[in-house]
Design an enzyme around this catalytic site. Structure first.
Site, PDB file in Angstrom:
ATOM      1  N   SER A   1     -81.677 -53.664  81.043  1.00  0.00           N
ATOM      2  CA  SER A   1     -82.317 -52.696  80.155  1.00  0.00           C
ATOM      3  C   SER A   1     -81.340 -51.719  79.515  1.00  0.00           C
ATOM      4  O   SER A   1     -81.673 -51.076  78.520  1.00  0.00           O
ATOM      5  CB  SER A   1     -83.376 -51.895  80.932  1.00  0.00           C
ATOM      6  OG  SER A   1     -82.778 -51.195  82.018  1.00  0.00           O
TER       7      SER A   1
ATOM      8  N   GLU B   1     -88.874 -38.018  82.134  1.00  0.00           N
ATOM      9  CA  GLU B   1     -87.584 -37.665  82.711  1.00  0.00           C
ATOM     10  C   GLU B   1     -87.007 -38.910  83.370  1.00  0.00           C
ATOM     11  O   GLU B   1     -87.288 -39.206  84.528  1.00  0.00           O
ATOM     12  CB  GLU B   1     -87.728 -36.514  83.712  1.00  0.00           C
ATOM     13  CG  GLU B   1     -88.183 -35.209  83.073  1.00  0.00           C
ATOM     14  CD  GLU B   1     -88.322 -34.081  84.090  1.00  0.00           C
ATOM     15  OE1 GLU B   1     -88.349 -34.387  85.305  1.00  0.00           O
ATOM     16  OE2 GLU B   1     -88.404 -32.912  83.670  1.00  0.00           O
TER      17      GLU B   1
ATOM     18  N   HIS C   1     -82.345 -44.789  81.728  1.00  0.00           N
ATOM     19  CA  HIS C   1     -82.424 -45.347  80.386  1.00  0.00           C
ATOM     20  C   HIS C   1     -82.047 -44.297  79.340  1.00  0.00           C
ATOM     21  O   HIS C   1     -82.173 -43.105  79.578  1.00  0.00           O
ATOM     22  CB  HIS C   1     -83.825 -45.903  80.133  1.00  0.00           C
ATOM     23  CG  HIS C   1     -84.186 -47.004  81.075  1.00  0.00           C
ATOM     24  ND1 HIS C   1     -85.124 -46.840  82.075  1.00  0.00           N
ATOM     25  CD2 HIS C   1     -83.709 -48.267  81.200  1.00  0.00           C
ATOM     26  CE1 HIS C   1     -85.234 -47.970  82.761  1.00  0.00           C
ATOM     27  NE2 HIS C   1     -84.378 -48.842  82.250  1.00  0.00           N
TER      28      HIS C   1
END
Length: 427
Positions: free
Chosen positions: A184, A361, A365
């Site tokens: 990711s 939060e 990422h």
């Protein structure tokens, strides 16, 4: 390649317009401006809506010159396509950002005064899940309908006043391709406010290289191979291509006999390297960046165990170029500080994006700002350690020092229309 078009009359809003359908689905010459189309170009009116049947048009209910972002899609076979866009407006100033497929940044904000035009050229990789022999990549539910996996090339024109005069598209089969395999933190994140360095990387390259980002959220080396993503990459790889490999965030969660950074993880890395070299391509290893974890003295806490060390060890043993993003990200995040680094990650109050009812939060990422700073680190690593590829970087890229990141106040990238407050897989 000369393109032949069939032009069908279509009565819309009381006036005769034209809807264009290409007979050659690998080359296009389109005029989007407000005057007379130049020779060899076909005018695409605002009412030309994309359909699978016609294979070209404005997509997702958007239209040009409305003041907001708009999408233009082409039905094309998978492959690499050189896109040449002329930006500007005869009737006023313009400010345009160009993204492709799932928010890949191709052209940073380009402004023109009234009557002036700027041309930019880049290469877009288009792919489908199909594999030779009729098999398919095993996509996750979130990937179905993903612009990265459909049978069309989609361009997003964004900015404070996006204006496009012409668009030219040509299939280019022989340009080197940089394949990205990762998780990711690398993938083309489909939705705001999430981003990753892989989708920022295309804007660092000239129009003689394609970036094919096959990374996906939640992936480890094992799952990337098991879902046939590696098989897809290898099926398209040619001699002279590159494979950038960055895993670790999800690999370190795997458990079981023989699982670990210096056992299963190293073995999988070496397998990826071997398969890449069999095809005459160049593997490049990238260490995973730090998560946002600080101690009381303002130093980054290492949560990656020994996985970056295992990557460094494999790079030395296999004589593979290494981009040590782990080391650079430590410098980068500590330079930003505990509070300032929130700008690089997905930290937003409730209501910042459509459908976002609660604050976000996320310390794993990245925001577009953080993803771009990491892409700057990767580009610097290419300049230092992948010398043949460095020649394809755009001219004038200044040396990047992660100890002195670009000021957040000077960063501007207009958000794409699609947003989702749900975090991607992986942490």
């Amino acid at each position: 390649m000369t393109t032949i078009f069939r032009v069908f009359p279509l009565l819309l809003w009381g006036s005769v317009m034209s809807q264009v359908s290409p007979t050659d689905d690998t080359s296009f010459r389109l005029y989007l401006g407000s005057g007379i189309a130049p020779d060899g170009f076909i005018y695409i009116p605002p009412a030309c809506v994309y359909t699978d049947q016609e294979g070209i048009g404005y997509d997702f209910g958007t239209r040009p010159q409305t003041g907001g972002p708009f999408f233009l899609s082409f039905r094309v076979p998978e492959g690499n396509y050189r896109v040449r866009v002329t930006l500007g407006d005869s009737n006023g100033p313009s400010s345009t950002v160009v993204k492709a497929e799932s928010r890949r940044l191709m052209v940073k904000e380009t402004g023109t005064p009234s009557g002036r035009f700027e041309t930019r050229s880049f290469v877009v990789n288009v792919r489908t899940p199909l594999l030779p022999g009729g098999d398919r990549v095993r996509l996750k539910p979130r990937e179905h309908g993903h612009l990265n996996w459909d049978d069309k090339l989609t361009l997003e024109f964004n900015g404070t006043r996006p204006r496009v005069d012409t668009v030219e598209v040509d299939k280019v089969d022989l340009v080197p391709t940089v394949f990205l395999a990762g998780d990711s933190t690398v993938t083309d994140q489909r939705e705001e406010p999430w981003s990753a360095w892989g989708q920022m990387l295309p804007c660092f390259f000239k129009d003689d290289v394609a970036i094919a980002n096959h990374a996906e959220s939640g992936e480890s080396l094992k799952s990337f191979a098991g879902e046939k993503r590696l098989q897809k990459v290898l099926s398209q790889m040619r001699a002279g291509d590159y494979l950038f490999i960055q895993f670790g965030h999800n690999d370190q969660k795997e458990t079981g006999p023989g699982i670990g950074p210096f056992t299963s993880y190293k073995a999988s890395l070496k397998s990826f390297i071997t398969e890449t070299r069999k095809r005459g391509a160049q593997p490049v290893l990238v260490t995973s960046m730090f998560r946002r974890r600080f101690d009381e003295s303002g130093k980054i806490i290492d949560t990656m165990a020994k996985y970056p060390d295992a990557v460094r060890q494999v790079a030395a043993e296999e004589k593979v170029p290494l981009i040590d993003l782990n080391s650079m990200s430590r410098i980068l995040f500590e330079a930003m500080g505990s509070e300032g680094s929130k700008k690089a990650f997905v930290h937003y109050p409730a209501g910042t994006f459509p459908g976002q009812k609660e604050k976000i939060e996320d310390d794993s990422h990245f925001s577009t700002y953080g993803a771009y700073q990491l892409a700057c680190c990767v580009a610097e690593g290419i300049k230092s350690n992948v010398h043949a590829l460095a020649g394809h970087l755009v001219d004038g890229i200044v040396s990047y020092d992660p100890a002195h990141p670009d000021p957040y106040e000077e960063w501007a990238l207009p958000p794409s229309p699609i947003a989702n407050p749900q975090a991607p897989e992986g942490n």
